[in-house]
Design a protein around this motif. Structure first.
Motif, PDB file in Angstrom:
ATOM      1  N   ILE A   1       0.860  -1.182   0.000  1.00 52.94           N
ATOM      2  CA  ILE A   1       0.000   0.000   0.000  1.00 52.94           C
ATOM      3  C   ILE A   1       0.900   1.238   0.000  1.00 52.94           C
ATOM      4  CG2 ILE A   1      -1.756   1.287   1.267  1.00 52.94           C
ATOM      5  CD1 ILE A   1      -2.812  -1.462   2.244  1.00 52.94           C
ATOM      6  N   GLY A   2       0.755   2.019  -1.038  1.00 51.39           N
ATOM      7  CA  GLY A   2       1.581   3.200  -1.223  1.00 51.39           C
ATOM      8  C   GLY A   2       2.739   2.993  -2.187  1.00 51.39           C
ATOM      9  N   ARG A   3       2.910   1.773  -2.660  1.00 54.36           N
ATOM     10  CA  ARG A   3       4.017   1.451  -3.569  1.00 54.36           C
ATOM     11  C   ARG A   3       3.545   1.570  -5.016  1.00 54.36           C
ATOM     12  NH1 ARG A   3       6.292  -4.025  -2.011  1.00 54.36           N
ATOM     13  NH2 ARG A   3       4.795  -4.993  -3.392  1.00 54.36           N
TER      14      ARG A   3
ATOM     15  N   LEU B   1      -9.083  -8.397   3.396  1.00 53.07           N
ATOM     16  CA  LEU B   1      -7.726  -8.579   2.875  1.00 53.07           C
ATOM     17  C   LEU B   1      -6.945  -7.268   2.940  1.00 53.07           C
ATOM     18  CD1 LEU B   1      -5.570 -10.324   1.548  1.00 53.07           C
ATOM     19  CD2 LEU B   1      -6.636  -9.818  -0.658  1.00 53.07           C
ATOM     20  N   LEU B   2      -7.582  -6.173   2.591  1.00 52.79           N
ATOM     21  CA  LEU B   2      -6.915  -4.875   2.659  1.00 52.79           C
ATOM     22  C   LEU B   2      -6.543  -4.524   4.099  1.00 52.79           C
ATOM     23  CD1 LEU B   2      -8.999  -2.871   0.045  1.00 52.79           C
ATOM     24  CD2 LEU B   2      -6.643  -3.677  -0.180  1.00 52.79           C
ATOM     25  N   ALA B   3      -7.418  -4.837   5.049  1.00 56.03           N
ATOM     26  CA  ALA B   3      -7.095  -4.596   6.465  1.00 56.03           C
ATOM     27  C   ALA B   3      -5.883  -5.421   6.871  1.00 56.03           C
ATOM     28  CB  ALA B   3      -8.296  -4.923   7.335  1.00 56.03           C
ATOM     29  N   TYR B   4      -5.805  -6.637   6.387  1.00 52.72           N
ATOM     30  CA  TYR B   4      -4.656  -7.506   6.674  1.00 52.72           C
ATOM     31  C   TYR B   4      -3.381  -6.914   6.073  1.00 52.72           C
ATOM     32  CZ  TYR B   4      -1.617 -11.601   6.529  1.00 52.72           C
ATOM     33  OH  TYR B   4      -0.552 -12.447   6.656  1.00 52.72           O
ATOM     34  N   LEU B   5      -3.443  -6.495   4.824  1.00 56.50           N
ATOM     35  CA  LEU B   5      -2.253  -5.949   4.156  1.00 56.50           C
ATOM     36  C   LEU B   5      -1.795  -4.643   4.789  1.00 56.50           C
ATOM     37  CD1 LEU B   5      -3.097  -6.708   0.416  1.00 56.50           C
ATOM     38  CD2 LEU B   5      -1.416  -7.876   1.873  1.00 56.50           C
ATOM     39  N   LYS B   6      -2.726  -3.851   5.313  1.00 55.79           N
ATOM     40  CA  LYS B   6      -2.367  -2.586   5.962  1.00 55.79           C
ATOM     41  C   LYS B   6      -1.423  -2.810   7.142  1.00 55.79           C
ATOM     42  CE  LYS B   6      -6.653  -0.155   5.257  1.00 55.79           C
ATOM     43  NZ  LYS B   6      -7.742   0.537   5.946  1.00 55.79           N
ATOM     44  N   GLN B   7      -1.556  -3.935   7.788  1.00 57.59           N
ATOM     45  CA  GLN B   7      -0.673  -4.241   8.931  1.00 57.59           C
ATOM     46  C   GLN B   7       0.789  -4.296   8.510  1.00 57.59           C
ATOM     47  OE1 GLN B   7      -2.807  -7.323  11.770  1.00 57.59           O
ATOM     48  NE2 GLN B   7      -2.640  -8.096   9.689  1.00 57.59           N
ATOM     49  N   TYR B   8       1.031  -4.605   7.254  1.00 58.69           N
ATOM     50  CA  TYR B   8       2.382  -4.801   6.741  1.00 58.69           C
ATOM     51  C   TYR B   8       2.811  -3.691   5.769  1.00 58.69           C
ATOM     52  CZ  TYR B   8       1.407  -9.296   8.780  1.00 58.69           C
ATOM     53  OH  TYR B   8       1.069 -10.298   9.660  1.00 58.69           O
ATOM     54  N   SER B   9       2.095  -2.577   5.834  1.00 60.96           N
ATOM     55  CA  SER B   9       2.421  -1.431   4.990  1.00 60.96           C
ATOM     56  C   SER B   9       2.627  -0.211   5.873  1.00 60.96           C
ATOM     57  CB  SER B   9       1.291  -1.165   3.977  1.00 60.96           C
ATOM     58  OG  SER B   9       1.228  -2.198   3.031  1.00 60.96           O
ATOM     59  N   PRO B  10       3.461   0.712   5.421  1.00 61.74           N
ATOM     60  CA  PRO B  10       3.721   1.913   6.249  1.00 61.74           C
ATOM     61  C   PRO B  10       2.472   2.758   6.454  1.00 61.74           C
ATOM     62  CG  PRO B  10       4.855   2.059   4.109  1.00 61.74           C
ATOM     63  CD  PRO B  10       4.172   0.741   4.167  1.00 61.74           C
TER      64      PRO B  10
ATOM     65  N   TRP C   1      -0.431   1.577  -5.651  1.00 66.30           N
ATOM     66  CA  TRP C   1      -1.367   0.706  -4.946  1.00 66.30           C
ATOM     67  C   TRP C   1      -1.866   1.396  -3.672  1.00 66.30           C
ATOM     68  CZ3 TRP C   1      -3.059  -2.357  -8.248  1.00 66.30           C
ATOM     69  CH2 TRP C   1      -2.243  -3.042  -9.144  1.00 66.30           C
ATOM     70  N   ASP C   2      -3.121   1.794  -3.725  1.00 69.60           N
ATOM     71  CA  ASP C   2      -3.815   2.290  -2.546  1.00 69.60           C
ATOM     72  C   ASP C   2      -5.067   1.430  -2.396  1.00 69.60           C
ATOM     73  OD1 ASP C   2      -5.708   3.253  -4.412  1.00 69.60           O
ATOM     74  OD2 ASP C   2      -5.029   5.315  -4.235  1.00 69.60           O
TER      75      ASP C   2
END
Length: 126
Positions: free
Chosen positions: A56-58, A117-126, A82-83
């Motif tokens: 997210i943000g890349r 899934l987006l909530a899960y990925l947010k944990q691993y994004s700045p 990717w947002d």
């Protein structure tokens, strides 16, 4: 006059778009099992697909040491970042969002699954 203004304010507020559906990261971890065959999110390790840590943000097609399709690289050079909105759209139907992608996954049709899934990925994004 107050009633008219109050009614107008209520109607105006009802027509505003709501925030994107909040997801549940724990439920997203379960959805991610479909992705984990090809991707990692909790580590910066490429597999068949690129690591999704920090996705997210890349800019699209820019994770180091991964050989992306020309379409993905071109999308990133063209400004695709990717947002939540772009990932939501892509995850519904990757091949429709990005013609020429190497990703063979057909997509997630359930909006709740995508939100989780987006909530899960947010944990691993700045």
């Amino acid at each position: 006059m107050r009633r008219v203004l109050l009614s107008f304010a209520i109607c105006l507020g009802a027509n505003l778009p709501s925030n994107a559906q909040e997801g549940d990261a724990a439920a997203g971890a379960i959805v991610f099992k479909k992705c984990a065959i090809c991707h990692a999110a909790d580590t910066d390790t490429n597999k068949v697909g690129p690591s999704l840590q920090g996705v997210i943000g890349r800019a699209a097609g820019t994770h180091p040491d991964f050989k992306y399709s020309a379409a993905m690289v071109d999308a990133g050079k063209g400004g695709l970042v990717w947002d939540e909105a772009t990932l939501r759209d892509y995850l519904h139907n990757p091949k429709a969002k990005l013609k020429g992608t190497k990703m063979v996954f057909a997509g997630l049709k359930d909006d709740t699954d995508i939100s989780n899934l987006l909530a899960y990925l947010k944990q691993y994004s700045p």
